[in-house]
Design an enzyme around this catalytic site. Sequence first.
Site, mmCIF file in Angstrom:
data_model
loop_
_atom_site.group_PDB
_atom_site.id
_atom_site.type_symbol
_atom_site.label_atom_id
_atom_site.label_comp_id
_atom_site.label_asym_id
_atom_site.label_seq_id
_atom_site.Cartn_x
_atom_site.Cartn_y
_atom_site.Cartn_z
ATOM 1 N N LYS A 122 0.920 -1.250 -0.047
ATOM 2 C CA LYS A 122 -0.046 0.030 -0.120
ATOM 3 C C LYS A 122 0.824 1.090 -0.199
ATOM 4 O O LYS A 122 1.844 1.341 0.690
ATOM 5 C CB LYS A 122 -1.153 -0.036 1.360
ATOM 6 C CG LYS A 122 -1.924 1.152 1.355
ATOM 7 C CD LYS A 122 -2.748 0.930 2.543
ATOM 8 C CE LYS A 122 -4.118 1.906 2.569
ATOM 9 N NZ LYS A 122 -4.803 1.710 3.882
ATOM 10 N N SER A 175 -9.701 2.253 2.850
ATOM 11 C CA SER A 175 -8.613 2.805 2.014
ATOM 12 C C SER A 175 -7.961 2.018 1.098
ATOM 13 O O SER A 175 -7.471 2.464 -0.031
ATOM 14 C CB SER A 175 -7.702 3.859 2.741
ATOM 15 O OG SER A 175 -7.257 3.168 3.519
ATOM 16 N N SER A 225 -9.375 -0.125 7.025
ATOM 17 C CA SER A 225 -8.934 -0.217 5.634
ATOM 18 C C SER A 225 -8.252 -1.501 5.280
ATOM 19 O O SER A 225 -8.042 -1.422 3.951
ATOM 20 C CB SER A 225 -8.023 1.053 5.732
ATOM 21 O OG SER A 225 -8.727 2.373 5.766
#
Lengths: 497, 491
Positions: free
Chosen positions: B80, B155, B179
């Site tokens: 990420k 996210s 997330s």
Amino acid sequence: MTTTLPAYDEVVARYEPVIGLETHVELGTNTKMWCGCPTDFGGEPNTRVCPVCLGLPGSLPVANKAAIEATIRIGLALNCSIAQWCRFARKNYFYPDMPKNFQISQYDEPLCFEGYLDVEVNGETVRIGIERVHLEEDTGKTLHVGGATGRIHGATESLVDYNRAGIPLVEIVTKPIPGTGALAPEVARAYVTELRDVLRSLGVSDVRMEEGSLRCDVNTSLNLPGAEWGTRTETKNVNSLRSVERAVRSEMLRQASVLDAGGRITQETRHFHEDTGDTTPGRSKETATDYRYFPEPDLVPIAPDPAWVAELKAALPELPRLHRRRLQEAWGLSDLDMQSVLNAGAVELIEATVAAGATPAAARKWWLGELSRRANETGVELADVGATPAQVAELQGLVDAGKLNDKLARTVLEGVVAGEGTPTEIMTNRNLEVVSDTGALTAAVDEAIAANPGIADKIRSGKVAAAGALVGAVMKTTRGQADAKTVRELILARLGA
Amino acid sequence: MTDLTKLTAVEIAGLVASGETSAVEVTQAHLDRIAAVDGRVNAFLHVDTEGALAAAREVDTRRAAGAELGPLAGVPVAVKDVLTTKGVPTTVGSKILEGWRPPYDSTIVQRLRAAGTVMLGKTNMDEFAMGSSTEYSAYGPSRNPWDTDRIPGGSGGGSAAALAAYEAPLAIGSDTGGSIRQPGAVTGTVGAKPTYGGTSRYGLVAFSSSLDTPGPCARTVLDAALLHEAIGGHDPRDSTSIAAPVPDVVAAAKLGATGDLTGVRLGIVTEFGGEGAEPGVMAAFNEAVDTLTKLGAEIVEISCPNFGYALPAYYLIAPSECSSNLARFDGVRFGLRVGDDGNRSLEEVMSLTREAGFGPEVKRRIMIGTYALSSGYYDAYYGQAQKVRTLITRDFTAAFERVDALISPTTPFVAFPLGARTSDPYQMYLADLFTIPTNLYGGPGISVPCGLADGLPVGLQVMAPTMADDRMYRVAAALESAVGTLTPPVL
């Protein structure tokens, strides 16, 4: 401003001052507060930085244990209570020399609180209450270039050096100090001096005001006798002990003139100017930033083990007041004499000079005499006058060995202060050594006798006191380098008197 | 020939270790897959082709030299874009960091390298990890491989989409309010949020410091456990990191895979049933509860009365911390700088930079947080939210006196269509309704696929006590053994 300031004694006759001091001390830890970067002064800009002290995205602080230890020791030396549990807090505001745009500080949970420091002013002990001692991080330094004044207005570029960013900084805040009257400026100076000495004895900082490792903000207010305390101003940029005293005095005079004219004091930050000795307004506190303090979530709370705190307390060094009492005894000084040593800021200098081999009396003579006079003339602290204790001891050694007389020694000292080298080097280079070669002296004596036949006759006839004039003449031709006593003996011997 | 991209991490590591394939071949297969499908998925913000192949070659060289390889050596991983990677762009999904190449690796990335994994690149995310759909990414949304008109969650939607699209067998996410888990649920993959402090935050670009937790994403529970083990553990550079060994999550996943949950007590949070969740989600969840019972688990209902206040408390604490954490993005030292034309003041340049660099959701949260921390409001907002946090922690503590773990649906709804919730922030916030309490408490949580609703994946969440991450892996692996992994339609 064209306002005429009132006389100081009139001001203190009409008003009562209340002062308060906030002192910032850069700790002398090897590494910064939250990272492993070195802390030493100097260095090319931005060479002592890493992701943490640059506040790069993703970086995290880890508290420096040595800094926490030093802060606790300061608290203990100032008779404070030590928090059993406390947190760091973020103080949020935008400024380019603050990498994260918040400062990690402490807010309502200081590491040390509720202490005091006793200081002596004119032989009286004044107890200064300590509100808090807390730990935070220093900021970087911004340099504004291209402007006429070096200030932000008119500058074409701002350059930031982050070497200082993240250096551990301890803030020591006094409680308000009322009741000192006319002595307020001296009390302020005595407090900062004593605090500096305490910090130095603890070995936690090099406490050099001119390098900014000890920085002072002075709060001042005036009130009418019996009335509530007045509105205070906070004077920043007070960068020497002398300035602390001057800043308080100057602010008292300024506030009195405002109050005398029926005006009101604005609560504000003011800047002290070393050159003029007065203060000018900075930002107004009425529009003060909301710092939005909240507990720093990147750091765990500090919970010092009480046993560790007790160990630190037991291991504190002899504090300056006790140390001074011991010195006074060892040097055989009266209270009055010791006070003049203290007033001159000469304790440590004399102590070091004695350690370097001089007698206490000789050391005191130089530091309180010639060197104090010079420091006063040039407006610097005695320690910064340009001579070191080792040099003074060396100078006295030359006097004791008969190589310099008192007058020559003073000339050599001038050379030392001017940075010409060590006393021995200066004596040699400037050919100042006492002339002890009697052959050379006899020639000078004969010359003086020949040049002054009338005086010589008087001496021959028994008026020995007239010899002084001939001694003076010989000293003149030998440029003061002869030993006056030897010259006198030679003259009398030559003239059979 | 085996399609290397369809294998689990365990299988890939086995083939690399035995020499049946090389790390370079595995890496190239995944790079090819990314090239083929990522135009439709948009999981990656940056693919580090050269770095990945170099890392793979190193694994192959070490193997050839007879070095002992770790259990994930040669396995590709997608990271990420919230974690710093030395010399590799790190944007946090924001324009304000466009082009920034960090001078240092995050601890997680260092550990991934040390484990011999191969970093393929950086995955898409909602800007600064604020969002539940990746629609707040400054670089366009990622798409759900189950239906590319739908969101992959957020996210960390990029990481989850990369797994579901077979672009990577492993991925790293970060979980502040859900997330990792919510994207896992809506893409039919596994996502675990470790105990706060169990994985290092050093190099994780902060959103909310007291909540942010990096963690593993995978297609199987065992793969997630292996990744958890590789990245977890104490880090002296993060002072909130826990100085204790990582619970044995790999052993727990293997134990769970036997399908026996005899003696395990699970609590269903009663507050998470009812009208809050879509009927299809509740149906799949209830079916999974039956399955867990059949596996031997004892199921009880548990009330956690303060969980209802979790969402409002979270939306005060997280924005407050973010308003401070994001202050450093000012154009002075890194990233975007706008308006520096020699005439404007520093303050104006900072202001213009932040105006241009931050998206609307980030600005919204900075403003909420600035307000909540301001003098005179602190006690009513931030202070009050912290009290709620304490109450929620008490709910968890009380619950864990009665049960080993709590279960719930991971998220109230299946993957929704792109654009469906962007006009109303509150509708977006509801996606994290069931995941946020765990973040406020600091315990671990995992989402594991438990079935389909209208052809879209549904996740079941297991929540465990702090530093008992192993318990949730056992339960998740047991459910996985019964339900099986969900296979998305191949793009």
